[in-house]
Write a protein that holds these residues in place. Sequence first.
Motif, PDB file in Angstrom:
ATOM      1  N   ARG A 296     -30.875 -12.048  40.616  1.00 44.96           N
ATOM      2  CA  ARG A 296     -30.830 -10.638  40.247  1.00 44.96           C
ATOM      3  C   ARG A 296     -31.221 -10.447  38.789  1.00 44.96           C
ATOM      4  O   ARG A 296     -30.929 -11.293  37.946  1.00 44.96           O
ATOM      5  N   VAL A 297     -31.851  -9.302  38.531  1.00 41.75           N
ATOM      6  CA  VAL A 297     -32.139  -8.888  37.159  1.00 41.75           C
ATOM      7  C   VAL A 297     -31.476  -7.532  36.977  1.00 41.75           C
ATOM      8  O   VAL A 297     -31.744  -6.599  37.733  1.00 41.75           O
ATOM      9  N   LYS A 298     -30.600  -7.441  35.977  1.00 39.29           N
ATOM     10  CA  LYS A 298     -29.904  -6.187  35.701  1.00 39.29           C
ATOM     11  C   LYS A 298     -30.350  -5.635  34.360  1.00 39.29           C
ATOM     12  O   LYS A 298     -30.599  -6.382  33.417  1.00 39.29           O
ATOM     13  N   LYS A 299     -30.442  -4.321  34.306  1.00 42.52           N
ATOM     14  CA  LYS A 299     -30.752  -3.639  33.057  1.00 42.52           C
ATOM     15  C   LYS A 299     -29.844  -2.423  32.976  1.00 42.52           C
ATOM     16  O   LYS A 299     -29.871  -1.573  33.862  1.00 42.52           O
ATOM     17  N   ASP A 300     -29.025  -2.358  31.953  1.00 43.33           N
ATOM     18  CA  ASP A 300     -28.055  -1.280  31.777  1.00 43.33           C
ATOM     19  C   ASP A 300     -27.144  -1.143  32.997  1.00 43.33           C
ATOM     20  O   ASP A 300     -26.936  -0.064  33.534  1.00 43.33           O
ATOM     21  N   LYS A 301     -26.615  -2.247  33.475  1.00 44.70           N
ATOM     22  CA  LYS A 301     -25.688  -2.329  34.606  1.00 44.70           C
ATOM     23  C   LYS A 301     -26.291  -1.900  35.939  1.00 44.70           C
ATOM     24  O   LYS A 301     -25.584  -1.742  36.922  1.00 44.70           O
ATOM     25  N   ALA A 302     -27.584  -1.716  36.003  1.00 46.77           N
ATOM     26  CA  ALA A 302     -28.267  -1.372  37.247  1.00 46.77           C
ATOM     27  C   ALA A 302     -29.147  -2.540  37.664  1.00 46.77           C
ATOM     28  O   ALA A 302     -29.792  -3.180  36.828  1.00 46.77           O
ATOM     29  N   ILE A 303     -29.201  -2.824  38.945  1.00 47.12           N
ATOM     30  CA  ILE A 303     -30.027  -3.915  39.457  1.00 47.12           C
ATOM     31  C   ILE A 303     -31.479  -3.446  39.497  1.00 47.12           C
ATOM     32  O   ILE A 303     -31.814  -2.483  40.178  1.00 47.12           O
ATOM     33  N   VAL A 304     -32.324  -4.128  38.738  1.00 46.65           N
ATOM     34  CA  VAL A 304     -33.743  -3.789  38.651  1.00 46.65           C
ATOM     35  C   VAL A 304     -34.554  -4.580  39.678  1.00 46.65           C
ATOM     36  O   VAL A 304     -35.516  -4.076  40.240  1.00 46.65           O
ATOM     37  N   TYR A 305     -34.137  -5.817  39.920  1.00 46.53           N
ATOM     38  CA  TYR A 305     -34.876  -6.708  40.822  1.00 46.53           C
ATOM     39  C   TYR A 305     -33.880  -7.642  41.493  1.00 46.53           C
ATOM     40  O   TYR A 305     -32.922  -8.116  40.867  1.00 46.53           O
ATOM     41  N   GLN A 306     -34.113  -7.906  42.782  1.00 48.87           N
ATOM     42  CA  GLN A 306     -33.272  -8.847  43.516  1.00 48.87           C
ATOM     43  C   GLN A 306     -34.101  -9.557  44.572  1.00 48.87           C
ATOM     44  O   GLN A 306     -34.900  -8.935  45.258  1.00 48.87           O
ATOM     45  N   GLU A 307     -33.905 -10.861  44.678  1.00 55.37           N
ATOM     46  CA  GLU A 307     -34.573 -11.659  45.699  1.00 55.37           C
ATOM     47  C   GLU A 307     -33.604 -12.739  46.152  1.00 55.37           C
ATOM     48  O   GLU A 307     -32.818 -13.249  45.358  1.00 55.37           O
ATOM     49  N   SER A 308     -33.656 -13.077  47.433  1.00 57.17           N
ATOM     50  CA  SER A 308     -32.736 -14.094  47.935  1.00 57.17           C
ATOM     51  C   SER A 308     -33.436 -14.995  48.939  1.00 57.17           C
ATOM     52  O   SER A 308     -34.441 -14.616  49.548  1.00 57.17           O
ATOM     53  N   ARG A 309     -32.871 -16.211  49.083  1.00 56.62           N
ATOM     54  CA  ARG A 309     -33.375 -17.192  50.036  1.00 56.62           C
ATOM     55  C   ARG A 309     -32.199 -18.028  50.530  1.00 56.62           C
ATOM     56  O   ARG A 309     -31.206 -18.187  49.822  1.00 56.62           O
ATOM     57  N   THR A 310     -32.354 -18.586  51.701  1.00 57.63           N
ATOM     58  CA  THR A 310     -31.320 -19.429  52.283  1.00 57.63           C
ATOM     59  C   THR A 310     -31.856 -20.854  52.419  1.00 57.63           C
ATOM     60  O   THR A 310     -32.989 -21.053  52.830  1.00 57.63           O
ATOM     61  N   PHE A 311     -30.997 -21.821  52.065  1.00 58.39           N
ATOM     62  CA  PHE A 311     -31.390 -23.229  52.064  1.00 58.39           C
ATOM     63  C   PHE A 311     -30.365 -24.066  52.816  1.00 58.39           C
ATOM     64  O   PHE A 311     -29.216 -23.663  52.980  1.00 58.39           O
ATOM     65  N   GLY A 312     -30.786 -25.240  53.216  1.00 53.77           N
ATOM     66  CA  GLY A 312     -29.903 -26.176  53.904  1.00 53.77           C
ATOM     67  C   GLY A 312     -29.071 -27.014  52.954  1.00 53.77           C
ATOM     68  O   GLY A 312     -28.009 -27.514  53.325  1.00 53.77           O
ATOM     69  N   LYS A 313     -29.545 -27.166  51.722  1.00 51.80           N
ATOM     70  CA  LYS A 313     -28.835 -27.977  50.731  1.00 51.80           C
ATOM     71  C   LYS A 313     -28.493 -27.118  49.516  1.00 51.80           C
ATOM     72  O   LYS A 313     -29.279 -26.272  49.083  1.00 51.80           O
ATOM     73  N   SER A 314     -27.336 -27.386  48.955  1.00 50.26           N
ATOM     74  CA  SER A 314     -26.886 -26.652  47.771  1.00 50.26           C
ATOM     75  C   SER A 314     -27.805 -26.926  46.578  1.00 50.26           C
ATOM     76  O   SER A 314     -28.102 -26.017  45.796  1.00 50.26           O
TER      77      SER A 314
END
Length: 108
Positions: A23-41
């Motif tokens: 996540r990228v936050k600017k002034d307490k608002a989320i500007v950008y978010q991306e997620s992915r799922t993996f098999g290993k930590s």
Amino acid sequence: MASFTVEKRKTAAGVIRYHCIVRVKKDKAIVYQESRTFGKSTDARTWGKAMMSHIETQRIPGQAPEVPTIRELIAMYQQDPDIAKTIGRTKGYVLNLLAGSDISKLQQ
């Protein structure tokens, strides 16, 4: 500022998966978010760190770069160490005149 979190999840089949959210936050608002799922930590943490460094060194993916105004371009031109030596008196006055005018508020 970019940050990432890794969450441990259990699928319906009982398999453990790791969900990484950047996540990228600017002034307490989320500007950008991306997620992915993996098999290993470790894979999730590696991807999160790589995305953070990419965002901090480059910029947010898909975001257009900011276009400088004419005033900012003139200031960069005048502050360049190689060019500043060659700017004469008349050229300096003209550049300052242009930087102070209304047209300098326009973007390139």
